[in-house]
Design an enzyme around this catalytic site. Structure first.
Site, mmCIF file in Angstrom:
data_model
loop_
_atom_site.group_PDB
_atom_site.id
_atom_site.type_symbol
_atom_site.label_atom_id
_atom_site.label_comp_id
_atom_site.label_asym_id
_atom_site.label_seq_id
_atom_site.Cartn_x
_atom_site.Cartn_y
_atom_site.Cartn_z
ATOM 1 N N HIS A 168 -130.522 -89.452 5.614
ATOM 2 C CA HIS A 168 -129.414 -88.554 5.971
ATOM 3 C C HIS A 168 -129.053 -88.731 7.453
ATOM 4 O O HIS A 168 -127.872 -88.749 7.817
ATOM 5 C CB HIS A 168 -129.815 -87.095 5.758
ATOM 6 C CG HIS A 168 -130.117 -86.735 4.340
ATOM 7 N ND1 HIS A 168 -131.384 -86.451 3.901
ATOM 8 C CD2 HIS A 168 -129.307 -86.590 3.262
ATOM 9 C CE1 HIS A 168 -131.356 -86.146 2.617
ATOM 10 N NE2 HIS A 168 -130.111 -86.234 2.193
ATOM 11 N N GLN A 225 -124.668 -79.242 -10.294
ATOM 12 C CA GLN A 225 -125.109 -80.590 -10.647
ATOM 13 C C GLN A 225 -126.541 -80.631 -11.176
ATOM 14 O O GLN A 225 -127.097 -81.719 -11.363
ATOM 15 C CB GLN A 225 -124.917 -81.546 -9.471
ATOM 16 C CG GLN A 225 -125.830 -81.326 -8.283
ATOM 17 C CD GLN A 225 -125.381 -82.115 -7.057
ATOM 18 O OE1 GLN A 225 -124.414 -81.781 -6.403
ATOM 19 N NE2 GLN A 225 -126.095 -83.186 -6.734
HETATM 20 O O1 PAF Z 1 -126.142 -86.669 -2.727
HETATM 21 C C1 PAF Z 1 -126.259 -85.452 -2.584
HETATM 22 O O2 PAF Z 1 -127.083 -84.956 -1.802
HETATM 23 C C2 PAF Z 1 -125.381 -84.516 -3.399
HETATM 24 O O3 PAF Z 1 -125.131 -85.035 -4.660
HETATM 25 C C3 PAF Z 1 -124.064 -84.146 -2.686
HETATM 26 C C4 PAF Z 1 -123.184 -85.362 -2.478
HETATM 27 C C5 PAF Z 1 -124.367 -83.499 -1.350
HETATM 28 C C6 PAF Z 1 -123.282 -83.147 -3.543
HETATM 29 O O4 PAF Z 1 -124.010 -81.985 -3.773
#
Ligand code: PAF
Length: 277
Positions: A33, A57
């Site tokens: 990140h 999700q």
């Molecule tokens: O990759 C992720 O951490 C997640 O899928 C995202 C893009 C932040 C969406 O919740």
């Protein structure tokens, strides 16, 4: 670095900014990140990172409730990486009412591989990403190649909705032994952590076999799955696909090999791009 929790505060800070660079995350940050934040700094300013664990999700049996929430530590890391603004909305802020309007990505891209094993996953991802894009209104947004299919699904969404956002891909960050960095690596105990490297090793063996002339894609995939299963993994898929659209390999087209497998109760994914055979 400013930390904001509401859309209204975010909009007032960002008013008039045309070159915002954005890194969406679900927190529990790692080097991967932070490298996206550093990349964002070279693309625009201010740099905004979001931290939001997106219920949409996650399937009901998945790890939404236990997903690590480490806001304070994440903010320290983001500050160190040169982030300007952290947007960390509550669930009530981002979803004040049930999210009935959703983005349905096309089945040929979103119902295969990850989407096959996690039905509805990419609808959840696209819906929150579109909403976050609307909140942040970035000029650029960064996504890691570790989530290869997600990157592709987002690129298509941006193209089809003509969003004025450049999607920038970051290379997968890896531990010294080759394990792709992931927030879920934290679920592994010491023995599993030592074993986890076998997923990237399986991908590398396929890359070597293809470089040496191997073209029996189905056998390469099933040998890799069997190898993992023999070591007590539960592989969902190992798939050799075209980079361009994740379709079946075609002569002269660059490939990517993607894999997902469970080690104990932790599901790991990884991928490796291969040159055109
Ligand atoms: O990759 C992720 O951490 C997640 O899928 C995202 C893009 C932040 C969406 O919740």
């Amino acid at each position: 670095m400013q930390i904001v929790h509401t859309i209204a505060d975010l909009r007032s800070i960002l008013a008039g900014q045309a070159k915002t660079a954005f890194v969406p995350t679900m927190g529990n940050l790692h080097e991967g990140h932070l490298s996206l934040v550093q990349m964002a700094r070279s693309h625009g300013a201010p740099v905004v990172a979001s931290i939001f664990v997106n219920r949409l999700q996650f399937a009901p049996h998945e790890d939404f409730d236990t997903y690590p929430r480490t806001l304070e530590r994440d903010c320290e890391l983001l500050r160190g990486a040169g982030c300007d603004i952290v947007f960390a909305p509550s669930e009530r802020e981002l979803y004040p009412e049930p999210q009935r309007y959703t983005v349905q990505p096309p089945a040929e891209l979103a119902d295969i591989l990850e989407g096959h094993f996690r039905p509805g996953f990419f609808t959840g991802v696209c819906t929150v990403v579109l909403k976050l894009f609307n909140c942040v209104q970035p000029r650029y947004a960064m996504f890691g190649k570790k989530d290869y299919q997600q990157l592709m699904v987002i690129r298509r969404m941006v193209k089809q909705f003509a969003l004025p956002i450049g999607i920038v891909a970051g290379e997968t960050s890896r531990a010294a032994d080759g394990l792709a960095l992931s927030s879920r690596n934290g679920y592994l105990d010491a023995e599993q952590r030592a074993e986890a490297v076998q997923l990237s090793a399986a991908l590398r063996r396929i890359a070597e076999a293809v470089a040496a002339g191997g073209r029996d894609w189905a056998k390469l995939e099933s040998d890799a799955m069997a190898g993992l299963a023999a070591r007590d993994w539960k592989p969902d898929y190992v798939a050799i696909r075209r980079q361009h659209d994740l379709g079946e390999p075609a002569p002269g087209e660059p490939l990517v090999v993607l894999a997902a497998a469970k080690l104990g109760s932790t599901r790991l994914i990884d991928n490796l791009e291969l040159p055109a055979p």
